[in-house]
Design a protein around this motif. Structure first.
Motif, mmCIF file in Angstrom:
data_model
loop_
_atom_site.group_PDB
_atom_site.id
_atom_site.type_symbol
_atom_site.label_atom_id
_atom_site.label_comp_id
_atom_site.label_asym_id
_atom_site.label_seq_id
_atom_site.Cartn_x
_atom_site.Cartn_y
_atom_site.Cartn_z
ATOM 1 N N ALA A 222 2.068 17.644 -13.879
ATOM 2 C CA ALA A 222 1.568 18.431 -15.003
ATOM 3 C C ALA A 222 2.058 17.839 -16.324
ATOM 4 C CB ALA A 222 2.035 19.882 -14.865
ATOM 5 N N SER A 223 1.282 18.064 -17.387
ATOM 6 C CA SER A 223 1.627 17.597 -18.727
ATOM 7 C C SER A 223 1.401 18.746 -19.705
ATOM 8 C CB SER A 223 0.790 16.368 -19.083
ATOM 9 O OG SER A 223 -0.591 16.645 -18.988
ATOM 10 N N PRO A 224 1.771 18.580 -20.979
ATOM 11 C CA PRO A 224 1.745 19.720 -21.908
ATOM 12 C C PRO A 224 0.435 20.505 -21.951
ATOM 13 C CG PRO A 224 2.922 17.890 -22.905
ATOM 14 C CD PRO A 224 2.388 17.389 -21.603
ATOM 15 N N LEU A 225 -0.707 19.825 -21.946
ATOM 16 C CA LEU A 225 -1.990 20.508 -22.049
ATOM 17 C C LEU A 225 -2.731 20.613 -20.720
ATOM 18 C CD1 LEU A 225 -3.360 19.039 -25.424
ATOM 19 C CD2 LEU A 225 -2.090 21.160 -25.041
ATOM 20 N N VAL A 226 -2.137 20.057 -19.665
ATOM 21 C CA VAL A 226 -2.785 20.092 -18.344
ATOM 22 C C VAL A 226 -1.804 20.624 -17.309
ATOM 23 C CG1 VAL A 226 -4.002 18.766 -16.579
ATOM 24 C CG2 VAL A 226 -4.264 18.151 -18.975
ATOM 25 N N PRO A 227 -1.652 21.941 -17.250
ATOM 26 C CA PRO A 227 -0.835 22.515 -16.182
ATOM 27 C C PRO A 227 -1.570 22.426 -14.848
ATOM 28 C CG PRO A 227 -1.898 24.255 -17.445
ATOM 29 C CD PRO A 227 -2.224 22.959 -18.148
ATOM 30 N N VAL A 228 -0.826 22.373 -13.774
ATOM 31 C CA VAL A 228 -1.428 22.408 -12.435
ATOM 32 C C VAL A 228 -1.517 23.869 -12.006
ATOM 33 C CG1 VAL A 228 -1.111 21.776 -10.022
ATOM 34 C CG2 VAL A 228 -0.606 20.117 -11.817
ATOM 35 N N GLN A 229 -2.752 24.347 -11.800
ATOM 36 C CA GLN A 229 -2.974 25.758 -11.502
ATOM 37 C C GLN A 229 -3.789 25.904 -10.220
ATOM 38 O OE1 GLN A 229 -4.945 26.805 -15.178
ATOM 39 N NE2 GLN A 229 -3.018 27.308 -16.190
ATOM 40 N N ARG A 230 -3.447 26.882 -9.410
ATOM 41 C CA ARG A 230 -4.079 27.048 -8.101
ATOM 42 C C ARG A 230 -5.602 27.186 -8.174
ATOM 43 N NH1 ARG A 230 -0.024 30.980 -4.568
ATOM 44 N NH2 ARG A 230 1.739 29.502 -4.448
ATOM 45 N N PRO A 231 -6.157 28.012 -9.086
ATOM 46 C CA PRO A 231 -7.625 28.134 -9.116
ATOM 47 C C PRO A 231 -8.330 26.812 -9.403
ATOM 48 C CG PRO A 231 -6.599 29.925 -10.323
ATOM 49 C CD PRO A 231 -5.516 28.934 -10.032
ATOM 50 N N VAL A 232 -7.741 25.987 -10.289
ATOM 51 C CA VAL A 232 -8.355 24.711 -10.620
ATOM 52 C C VAL A 232 -8.211 23.732 -9.458
ATOM 53 C CG1 VAL A 232 -8.476 22.846 -12.308
ATOM 54 C CG2 VAL A 232 -7.794 25.135 -13.042
ATOM 55 N N THR A 233 -7.052 23.757 -8.810
ATOM 56 C CA THR A 233 -6.852 22.904 -7.635
ATOM 57 C C THR A 233 -7.829 23.277 -6.525
ATOM 58 O OG1 THR A 233 -4.496 22.642 -8.155
ATOM 59 C CG2 THR A 233 -5.188 22.143 -5.908
ATOM 60 N N ALA A 234 -8.017 24.576 -6.297
ATOM 61 C CA ALA A 234 -8.954 25.034 -5.259
ATOM 62 C C ALA A 234 -10.380 24.617 -5.597
ATOM 63 C CB ALA A 234 -8.860 26.546 -5.108
ATOM 64 N N TYR A 235 -10.728 24.650 -6.872
ATOM 65 C CA TYR A 235 -12.062 24.226 -7.309
ATOM 66 C C TYR A 235 -12.264 22.744 -7.009
ATOM 67 C CZ TYR A 235 -15.908 23.209 -10.566
ATOM 68 O OH TYR A 235 -17.095 22.792 -11.128
ATOM 69 N N ALA A 236 -11.268 21.920 -7.327
ATOM 70 C CA ALA A 236 -11.375 20.479 -7.073
ATOM 71 C C ALA A 236 -11.390 20.175 -5.585
ATOM 72 C CB ALA A 236 -10.224 19.745 -7.752
ATOM 73 N N ALA A 237 -10.659 20.955 -4.804
ATOM 74 C CA ALA A 237 -10.540 20.680 -3.364
ATOM 75 C C ALA A 237 -11.885 20.736 -2.651
ATOM 76 C CB ALA A 237 -9.560 21.664 -2.730
ATOM 77 N N LEU A 238 -12.841 21.475 -3.198
ATOM 78 C CA LEU A 238 -14.157 21.549 -2.574
ATOM 79 C C LEU A 238 -14.856 20.189 -2.563
ATOM 80 C CD1 LEU A 238 -15.446 24.897 -4.153
ATOM 81 C CD2 LEU A 238 -14.497 24.544 -1.854
ATOM 82 N N SER A 239 -14.469 19.303 -3.468
ATOM 83 C CA SER A 239 -15.059 17.965 -3.528
ATOM 84 C C SER A 239 -14.304 16.957 -2.673
ATOM 85 C CB SER A 239 -15.083 17.474 -4.980
ATOM 86 O OG SER A 239 -15.939 18.262 -5.778
ATOM 87 N N PHE A 240 -13.175 17.374 -2.111
ATOM 88 C CA PHE A 240 -12.328 16.443 -1.364
ATOM 89 C C PHE A 240 -12.009 16.989 0.028
ATOM 90 C CE2 PHE A 240 -11.655 15.287 -5.767
ATOM 91 C CZ PHE A 240 -11.543 13.900 -5.745
ATOM 92 N N PRO A 241 -13.003 17.033 0.916
ATOM 93 C CA PRO A 241 -12.724 17.449 2.292
ATOM 94 C C PRO A 241 -11.838 16.405 2.981
ATOM 95 C CG PRO A 241 -14.944 16.564 2.120
ATOM 96 C CD PRO A 241 -14.417 16.673 0.719
ATOM 97 N N PRO A 242 -11.191 16.760 4.059
ATOM 98 C CA PRO A 242 -10.304 15.819 4.748
ATOM 99 C C PRO A 242 -10.994 14.495 5.082
ATOM 100 C CG PRO A 242 -10.021 18.013 5.633
ATOM 101 C CD PRO A 242 -11.184 18.083 4.694
ATOM 102 N N GLY A 243 -10.335 13.400 4.751
ATOM 103 C CA GLY A 243 -10.845 12.073 5.072
ATOM 104 C C GLY A 243 -11.889 11.534 4.134
ATOM 105 N N ALA A 244 -12.297 12.286 3.107
ATOM 106 C CA ALA A 244 -13.332 11.817 2.177
ATOM 107 C C ALA A 244 -12.811 10.664 1.334
ATOM 108 C CB ALA A 244 -13.793 12.959 1.274
ATOM 109 N N GLY A 245 -13.703 9.729 0.997
ATOM 110 C CA GLY A 245 -13.334 8.631 0.117
ATOM 111 C C GLY A 245 -13.008 9.156 -1.271
#
Length: 292
Positions: free
Chosen positions: A121-144
């Protein structure tokens, strides 16, 4: 591609300013398929002192000191840049995102090109669960990793609305994500936050984007603007790849890099402090002209 770039920043103040100290990050980068040919910055009123240094990320940061009372400040930056880069195809094969994540965390270098500096995380980009969950939909297991990033970029482009009135520089990431409105800076921050939440190294890039007027319409002077996008480390072999979530495109020769950092706070083209003014007005005019 060779570009001439003019970036004029103008401040007007309600009452005279007796003192100003500013930091300028206006010199385009050399590297990543880009070569700076020439660069100059004219400042009015003339500074009493100008010093320059390279920051941790390699960006030239110029510090200026103005001690002359003034009601207008004009910073006129002119650059010529040669750009020649080729992005991988949107469907190009790439290592799994999990393997890239693991290699990034095993990095032994702490230099500016090392992926480890862009994982947390950085000053203007905190790591937040809702945003991580949103991104995870694009990265299924084993995806390039390329396929995942392209999908995330495309979703941001289609599910978020570009709205210059919706946010300001200080608008929190949480609010941007909830409202799904913002500008290029906001879209880059959302994509970076999602990638970092998955443990992937993502950097914030500020720069310029060549724009082409609609058919039959004249090109308006000063109508271009600064832009922001994301650079993702895709493994040792592929390296850093640029993704522009505002336009859903991979970065090639229409993008000119100005500065790189963890988020906007590392790369603001002009910032600083002033003494003596109640209100101020800021205007920015950018021209990106194709020379060759």
């Amino acid at each position: 591609m060779i570009y001439d770039i003019r970036h004029v920043t103008s401040y007007s103040y309600e009452s005279p300013v007796s003192f100003a100290r500013c930091s300028l990050r206006l010199e385009p980068r050399t590297g990543d398929g880009q070569q700076l040919v020439s660069h100059s910055v004219d400042i009015r009123p003339k500074p009493a002192d100008r010093t320059a240094r390279r920051d941790f990320f390699g960006t030239l940061t110029e510090s200026i000191l103005i001690e002359t009372a003034h009601r207008n400040l004009r910073i006129d930056s002119r650059s010529r840049v040669s750009v020649s880069r080729q992005a991988p195809g949107r469907a190009a094969p790439s290592p799994s995102w999990e393997s890239v994540r693991d290699v990034a965390f095993e990095a032994t270098s702490l230099g500016p090109a090392s992926p480890i500096g862009y994982v947390f995380a950085s000053p203007l980009v905190p790591v937040q669960r809702p945003v991580t969950a949103y991104a995870a939909l694009s990265f299924p297991p084993g995806a390039g990793i390329l396929a995942g990033a392209v999908d995330l970029m495309h979703r941001i482009r289609t599910e978020f609305k570009y709205d210059p009135k919706a946010t300001v520089i200080s608008t929190p990431l949480t609010e941007v994500f909830e409202k799904r409105h913002g500008v290029c800076q906001d879209f880059a921050h959302v994509m970076i936050a999602g990638l970092r939440g998955l443990g992937l190294p993502a950097a914030y890039i500020s720069g310029y984007l060549r724009t082409v007027p609609p058919p039959g319409k004249p090109r308006l002077q000063g109508a271009d603007a600064t832009h922001a996008w994301v650079s993702l480390w895709c493994g040792a072999e592929t390296g850093w790849v640029g993704f522009d979530p505002t336009n859903d495109i991979l970065v090639e020769n229409d993008h000119i890099e100005l500065a790189v950092g963890r988020d906007f706070s590392d790369v603001s083209p002009v910032d600083g402090i002033i003494v003596g003014s109640r209100k101020q007005k800021l205007s920015v005019a950018v021209d990106v002209l194709l020379v060759e």
